[in-house]
Design an enzyme around this catalytic site. Sequence first.
Site, PDB file in Angstrom:
ATOM      1  CD  GLU A   1      18.516  -3.693  -3.933  1.00 31.39           C
ATOM      2  OE1 GLU A   1      18.543  -3.926  -5.156  1.00 31.39           O
ATOM      3  OE2 GLU A   1      18.584  -2.545  -3.468  1.00 31.39           O
TER       4      GLU A   1
ATOM      5  CE  LYS B   1      17.883   2.037 -13.251  1.00 31.79           C
ATOM      6  NZ  LYS B   1      17.976   0.587 -13.443  1.00 31.79           N
TER       7      LYS B   1
ATOM      8  CD1 TRP C   1      20.023   2.817 -11.793  1.00 41.58           C
ATOM      9  CD2 TRP C   1      19.143   3.377  -9.805  1.00 41.58           C
ATOM     10  NE1 TRP C   1      18.988   1.962 -11.531  1.00 41.58           N
ATOM     11  CE2 TRP C   1      18.439   2.277 -10.328  1.00 41.58           C
ATOM     12  CE3 TRP C   1      18.767   3.894  -8.568  1.00 41.58           C
ATOM     13  CZ2 TRP C   1      17.369   1.698  -9.653  1.00 41.58           C
ATOM     14  CZ3 TRP C   1      17.711   3.316  -7.902  1.00 41.58           C
ATOM     15  CH2 TRP C   1      17.016   2.240  -8.436  1.00 41.58           C
TER      16      TRP C   1
HETATM   17  P1  AMP Z   1      19.726  -2.224 -10.326  1.00 37.15           P
HETATM   18  O1  AMP Z   1      19.710  -2.707  -8.923  1.00 37.15           O
HETATM   19  O2  AMP Z   1      20.792  -1.212 -10.585  1.00 37.15           O
HETATM   20  O3  AMP Z   1      19.804  -3.374 -11.268  1.00 37.15           O
HETATM   21  O4  AMP Z   1      18.362  -1.468 -10.623  1.00 37.15           O
HETATM   22  C1  AMP Z   1      17.120  -2.074 -10.378  1.00 37.15           C
HETATM   23  C2  AMP Z   1      15.999  -1.176 -10.794  1.00 37.15           C
HETATM   24  O5  AMP Z   1      15.997  -0.967 -12.199  1.00 37.15           O
HETATM   25  C3  AMP Z   1      14.625  -1.719 -10.496  1.00 37.15           C
HETATM   26  O6  AMP Z   1      14.243  -1.518  -9.173  1.00 37.15           O
HETATM   27  C4  AMP Z   1      13.758  -0.937 -11.481  1.00 37.15           C
HETATM   28  O7  AMP Z   1      13.465   0.361 -11.001  1.00 37.15           O
HETATM   29  C5  AMP Z   1      14.670  -0.796 -12.672  1.00 37.15           C
HETATM   30  N1  AMP Z   1      14.375  -1.836 -13.680  1.00 37.15           N
HETATM   31  C6  AMP Z   1      14.980  -3.014 -13.861  1.00 37.15           C
HETATM   32  N2  AMP Z   1      14.448  -3.677 -14.901  1.00 37.15           N
HETATM   33  C7  AMP Z   1      13.464  -2.902 -15.382  1.00 37.15           C
HETATM   34  C8  AMP Z   1      12.512  -3.028 -16.453  1.00 37.15           C
HETATM   35  N3  AMP Z   1      12.503  -4.095 -17.255  1.00 37.15           N
HETATM   36  N4  AMP Z   1      11.633  -2.016 -16.638  1.00 37.15           N
HETATM   37  C9  AMP Z   1      11.637  -0.929 -15.856  1.00 37.15           C
HETATM   38  N5  AMP Z   1      12.511  -0.749 -14.842  1.00 37.15           N
HETATM   39  C10 AMP Z   1      13.403  -1.719 -14.604  1.00 37.15           C
END
Ligand code: AMP
Length: 545
Positions: free
Chosen positions: A335, A442, A447
């Site tokens: 997003e 994760k 996911w």
């Molecule tokens: P996505 O939209 O599949 O890329 O997932 C996004 C989500 O991944 C975020 O809202 C976080 O919960 C998690 N996320 C992304 N980068 C990190 C990070 N460096 N550390 C912890 N969680 C992360």
Amino acid sequence: MFTSLMQQRPLMISSIIEFAERWYPDVEVVSRTTEGPIHRYTYKEMGQRCRKMALALSKLGVSQGDRVGTLAWNGYRHLELYYSVSGSGAVLHTINPRLFAEQMAYVIDHAGDKVIFTDLTFIPILENLLENLGEKLNKIEHIVVMTDRDNMPQSKLDNLHCYEDLLIAESGDYQWPEFDENAASSICYTSGTTGNPKGVVYSHRSTLIHAMGSSVPNGLGLSGNDSILLVVPQFHVNAWGVSYAGPMNGCKLVLPGPAMDGKSIHELLDLEQCSLSLAVPTIWMMLTAYLKESGAQLPHMNRVVIGGSAVPEAMIRSFEQDYDVQVIHAWGMTETSPLGTLNFLLPHLQELDYEAQMETKLKQGKTVFGIDIRIVDDKNNTLPHDGVAFGKLQARGHWVTSAYYGEEPCIDSDGWFDTGDVATIDKDGYMMITDRTKDVIKSGGEWISSIELENIAVGHPNIVEAAVIAIAHPKWDERPLLIAVTQPDTKLEKVELLDYVAERVAKWQIPDDVQFVDELPHGATGKLNKLKLREDFKDYKFPGT
Ligand code: AMP
């Protein structure tokens, strides 16, 4: 208004490839192909082929606003589609090939894909989809296999075309059109935690501003000196925007195709003298394991961007202390295009010794200009930047979505988007993710919905109740553990239950283990108390890890 006299030209994705072709004509794009060999060419050749493909798309009946799906690894043809599809005014829908069949059919239908471009690898998936879920795919008019005549497969798919044949038929005499910069350029679906995936629709404007904003020294710090190994998939948020930011900065791009193991990744880093690479922690786990076992080094690499899930401390130490590669810990999401924060040390933190710096290095970092973040409590009161108060992380800015495709707006009246993450922000502005509002697992950057697995498990006639929680895993970051209560006086083997789940989900979503318990903990409102469960299983380790 005292109107300015500056030119107003729309921000167009095609202008990036035009720029790279004109000003960095000899810079290379190197790809490991699905057919096997390494392919290399220059931005000059890429630009010509993109124009040919734009002409071919129009012959296939693709016009402005039409959606074009891709099922492909990172490679030069996929990169060409980033420019030919969006540049000609159509909308690129990069499909995550790891989606479960129903979800994949859902996103293809929901996006309304008219043409699908596929790598050879994914032909069986498409055949299976068309056979079993054909009604969802009835908007597809053409399928183009991203290969040449010699490698065209035998397939029962209708209206099948060969990518290289389409190009051969075209002159390349094409002028990129100019249109409204707010037009949609690409769609990427989030892997939904509950329910169906949701579509995030990027514009030419948001994509260009994101590429410019993320290139700066406080961002990815890109320049013409960089050779970038782009491991993060092109089907994941446009490869973190680097598919655009790379050519925009005259960087050499190296695309690894389907080979993601440590040895193959190292081979490209070494042969192509890559200075920078980007991927989720799982990939780097495989690389560092390979480096240790083989004794190989990383002489050319000076920085690595890691995001998608939290970077383990041992990984930061290994890259920085053993291999002299700076870790840039980054946070973002589909997003937010995706870059939200990146971790660079401010001067006063650089003066600290390494051990003292680690506390900050573990955080997800600071925002770059173009995106803003805040943390709020349940009543939407903003919380202090003291590194202690934690609350819902919200974001807004030029490259943050305002709604999901086909849904109502998902922002408040001030434009804040709730990320679903929980975070702290310290006095220097470093954000740290402390929790997730949802209990997703994760695994290797993907996911897995705990709720979906629980629902399936309770569908088994011998199961009364089930819960799925994430357990830390040395290779995949997290893997699902299924905790279940059986019907009284019945006997169920772990493998029977896992086989039952396996018939209903994609292979990588199957829990790694099952633990049978007498009862599950519940909260006051009768809901499963996952916090308590995590506490109960905090010392649990999967067999063999
Ligand atoms: P996505 O939209 O599949 O890329 O997932 C996004 C989500 O991944 C975020 O809202 C976080 O919960 C998690 N996320 C992304 N980068 C990190 C990070 N460096 N550390 C912890 N969680 C992360």
